[in-house]
Scaffold this motif. Structure first.
Motif: not given
Length: 196
Positions: A122-129, A167-175
């Motif tokens: 899950l940290g990968a999602f936060i890192f990408m944001i 990309f940011i809200p999509l990664m938040l939703l995915a996480a």
């Protein structure tokens, strides 16, 4: 029923008892109050029964015998606390509870190690944001209408980034969805183990 401390006539026995109960409370501090109270009363009941059936032995000797039979709370209660923490975590979805439960259960099998790795992912999602905020070359890339990369692309001239700052809200939703899915899988595993 509420926990009630045993009162000893021997001051030394009272001190040993208070110390043992304090150790139990410390081990149980992360549990729900009802679970903690139940375990504490169970230990207290064993101590009380041992004291009542002591015969000619002193209170202190009976108490020491009882605590020896029960064992060190830090060792004896570890599996029970780990199990209760896992129940609490999968019901509350609280990330801190999940982390504590996994840390306590990490020695209980490879499946808990796999779950810990999934939660770390899950940290990968936060890192990408965070990377997207610092560098516009992070995103979801396509080339000739085919997916190429999710993340950082050094040379973007041949690729099309399709999300922009969405990309940011999509990664938040995915996480968020990934977290819910992993926690539900952990709950399913827990209920499966209870049935067997």
């Amino acid at each position: 029923m509420k926990f009630k401390e045993i009162v000893f006539t021997d001051a030394e026995a009272q001190r040993v008892y208070a110390s043992y109960i304090k150790r139990i409370r410390h081990v149980l501090k992360n549990l729900l109050p009802a679970d903690s109270e139940e375990i504490l009363m169970e230990f207290n009941s064993h101590i009380y029964e041992s004291i009542e059936s002591r015969g000619d032995a002193s209170e202190l000797k009976s108490l020491l015998d009882a605590t020896d039979k029960l064992g060190d709370p830090e060792l004896v209660l570890k599996p029970l606390v780990a199990d209760k923490m896992l129940d609490k975590a999968t019901r509350s979805f609280n990330p801190l509870d999940v982390l504590k439960a996994l840390m306590l259960n990490i020695t209980n099998g490879i499946s808990y190690i796999i779950f810990a790795i999934l939660y770390l992912f899950l940290g990968a999602f936060i890192f990408m944001i965070l990377a997207k905020l610092a560098n516009e070359e992070v995103g979801l890339y396509f080339k000739n209408d085919q997916f190429v990369a999710l993340g950082f692309v050094k040379n973007t001239s041949n690729y099309q980034e399709v999300l922009g700052y969405w990309f940011i809200p999509l990664m938040l939703l995915a996480a968020f969805l990934f977290y819910i899915a992993i926690t539900l899988l952990l709950r399913l595993k827990k209920s499966f183990l209870k049935r067997n």
